[in-house]
Design a protein around this motif. Sequence first.
Motif, PDB file in Angstrom:
ATOM      1  N   ALA A  14      48.628  30.511  50.800  1.00 20.13           N
ATOM      2  CA  ALA A  14      48.602  29.756  49.722  1.00 20.13           C
ATOM      3  C   ALA A  14      46.994  28.925  49.840  1.00 20.13           C
ATOM      4  O   ALA A  14      46.686  28.772  50.841  1.00 20.13           O
ATOM      5  N   GLY A  15      46.424  28.864  48.700  1.00 23.01           N
ATOM      6  CA  GLY A  15      45.133  28.636  48.437  1.00 23.01           C
ATOM      7  C   GLY A  15      44.142  29.406  48.728  1.00 23.01           C
ATOM      8  O   GLY A  15      42.884  29.323  48.362  1.00 23.01           O
ATOM      9  N   GLY A  16      44.451  30.700  49.008  1.00 22.55           N
ATOM     10  CA  GLY A  16      43.723  31.829  49.408  1.00 22.55           C
ATOM     11  C   GLY A  16      43.175  32.519  47.952  1.00 22.55           C
ATOM     12  O   GLY A  16      43.880  32.079  46.680  1.00 22.55           O
ATOM     13  N   SER A  17      42.564  33.496  48.249  1.00 27.05           N
ATOM     14  CA  SER A  17      41.910  34.300  47.025  1.00 27.05           C
ATOM     15  C   SER A  17      42.271  35.864  47.052  1.00 27.05           C
ATOM     16  O   SER A  17      42.143  36.230  48.237  1.00 27.05           O
ATOM     17  N   LEU A  18      42.385  36.778  46.006  1.00 29.80           N
ATOM     18  CA  LEU A  18      42.496  37.861  46.062  1.00 29.80           C
ATOM     19  C   LEU A  18      41.864  38.561  44.804  1.00 29.80           C
ATOM     20  O   LEU A  18      41.875  37.771  43.769  1.00 29.80           O
ATOM     21  N   ARG A  19      41.411  39.836  44.775  1.00 33.86           N
ATOM     22  CA  ARG A  19      40.953  40.250  43.606  1.00 33.86           C
ATOM     23  C   ARG A  19      41.516  41.627  43.186  1.00 33.86           C
ATOM     24  O   ARG A  19      41.409  42.608  44.330  1.00 33.86           O
ATOM     25  N   LEU A  20      42.176  41.749  41.991  1.00 33.78           N
ATOM     26  CA  LEU A  20      42.606  43.182  41.888  1.00 33.78           C
ATOM     27  C   LEU A  20      41.620  44.107  40.992  1.00 33.78           C
ATOM     28  O   LEU A  20      41.223  43.422  40.162  1.00 33.78           O
ATOM     29  N   SER A  21      42.025  45.097  40.993  1.00 39.97           N
ATOM     30  CA  SER A  21      41.148  46.129  40.260  1.00 39.97           C
ATOM     31  C   SER A  21      42.215  46.854  39.533  1.00 39.97           C
ATOM     32  O   SER A  21      43.201  47.421  40.361  1.00 39.97           O
ATOM     33  N   CYS A  22      41.747  47.464  38.462  1.00 37.74           N
ATOM     34  CA  CYS A  22      42.626  48.650  37.712  1.00 37.74           C
ATOM     35  C   CYS A  22      41.548  49.434  37.061  1.00 37.74           C
ATOM     36  O   CYS A  22      40.693  49.414  36.170  1.00 37.74           O
ATOM     37  N   ALA A  23      41.559  50.723  37.665  1.00 40.97           N
ATOM     38  CA  ALA A  23      40.780  51.845  37.437  1.00 40.97           C
ATOM     39  C   ALA A  23      41.341  52.713  36.227  1.00 40.97           C
ATOM     40  O   ALA A  23      42.429  53.121  36.634  1.00 40.97           O
ATOM     41  N   ALA A  24      40.769  52.840  35.240  1.00 40.55           N
ATOM     42  CA  ALA A  24      41.312  53.699  34.464  1.00 40.55           C
ATOM     43  C   ALA A  24      40.660  55.009  34.170  1.00 40.55           C
ATOM     44  O   ALA A  24      39.369  55.311  34.048  1.00 40.55           O
ATOM     45  N   SER A  25      41.482  56.191  34.069  1.00 43.04           N
ATOM     46  CA  SER A  25      40.729  57.582  33.833  1.00 43.04           C
ATOM     47  C   SER A  25      40.629  57.751  32.130  1.00 43.04           C
ATOM     48  O   SER A  25      41.090  56.985  31.523  1.00 43.04           O
ATOM     49  N   GLY A  26      40.047  58.561  31.730  1.00 40.70           N
ATOM     50  CA  GLY A  26      39.756  58.965  30.478  1.00 40.70           C
ATOM     51  C   GLY A  26      38.597  58.484  29.885  1.00 40.70           C
ATOM     52  O   GLY A  26      37.911  57.381  30.456  1.00 40.70           O
ATOM     53  N   ARG A  27      38.307  58.619  28.544  1.00 40.17           N
ATOM     54  CA  ARG A  27      37.072  58.097  27.668  1.00 40.17           C
ATOM     55  C   ARG A  27      37.535  57.360  26.707  1.00 40.17           C
ATOM     56  O   ARG A  27      36.564  56.776  26.262  1.00 40.17           O
ATOM     57  N   THR A  28      38.875  56.596  26.966  1.00 38.66           N
ATOM     58  CA  THR A  28      39.012  55.626  25.734  1.00 38.66           C
ATOM     59  C   THR A  28      39.212  54.184  26.440  1.00 38.66           C
ATOM     60  O   THR A  28      39.544  53.289  25.650  1.00 38.66           O
ATOM     61  N   PHE A  29      38.801  53.923  27.552  1.00 36.90           N
ATOM     62  CA  PHE A  29      38.685  52.725  28.038  1.00 36.90           C
ATOM     63  C   PHE A  29      37.865  51.474  27.191  1.00 36.90           C
ATOM     64  O   PHE A  29      38.590  50.353  27.264  1.00 36.90           O
ATOM     65  N   SER A  30      36.767  51.745  27.077  1.00 38.79           N
ATOM     66  CA  SER A  30      35.896  50.871  26.329  1.00 38.79           C
ATOM     67  C   SER A  30      36.512  50.581  24.998  1.00 38.79           C
ATOM     68  O   SER A  30      36.180  49.744  24.326  1.00 38.79           O
ATOM     69  N   SER A  31      37.385  51.370  24.256  1.00 39.11           N
ATOM     70  CA  SER A  31      38.156  50.926  23.167  1.00 39.11           C
ATOM     71  C   SER A  31      39.660  50.550  23.227  1.00 39.11           C
ATOM     72  O   SER A  31      40.167  50.349  22.265  1.00 39.11           O
ATOM     73  N   SER A  32      39.859  50.182  24.325  1.00 39.88           N
ATOM     74  CA  SER A  32      41.302  49.666  24.841  1.00 39.88           C
ATOM     75  C   SER A  32      41.124  48.201  25.082  1.00 39.88           C
ATOM     76  O   SER A  32      40.240  47.730  25.951  1.00 39.88           O
ATOM     77  N   SER A  33      42.192  47.549  24.754  1.00 40.20           N
ATOM     78  CA  SER A  33      42.060  46.140  25.081  1.00 40.20           C
ATOM     79  C   SER A  33      42.847  46.092  26.577  1.00 40.20           C
ATOM     80  O   SER A  33      43.675  46.916  26.566  1.00 40.20           O
ATOM     81  N   MET A  34      42.723  45.350  27.509  1.00 41.91           N
ATOM     82  CA  MET A  34      43.220  45.402  28.869  1.00 41.91           C
ATOM     83  C   MET A  34      44.193  44.113  29.138  1.00 41.91           C
ATOM     84  O   MET A  34      43.687  42.830  28.675  1.00 41.91           O
TER      85      MET A  34
END
Length: 116
Positions: A14-34
């Motif tokens: 408790a009190g600590g930090s984490l960073r989650l990542s989500c990597a997407a395949s395909g060419r539609t990432f920039s046109s997708s809300s996340m």
Amino acid sequence: QVQLVESGGGLVQAGGSLRLSCAASGRTFSSSSMGWFRQASGKEREFVAAINRSGINTYYADSVKGRFTISRDNAKNTVYLQMNSLKSEDTAVYFCKAARGPTVYWGQGTQVSVSS
């Protein structure tokens, strides 16, 4: 078809930090809300944070506002969730979601456990 792969979960005090990542395949990432959602054991999946296609607009659940930050890198097809000041009630499986028009994709989830 879009595939989403989350990473970065783990066990933290408790009190600590984490960073989650989500990597997407395909060419539609920039046109997708996340977005990021989470589901604690025995509870329904709930909204955590979202970001629009350009990354300019972000949205947060009241429970994480001021502690979590969502961001995206369209060049890397990746969305992030920086989680600070973690609490035991943040313990859950965290899921990444991509939405493009009526089509929605989900990742498989990553476990975040916060010990008190």
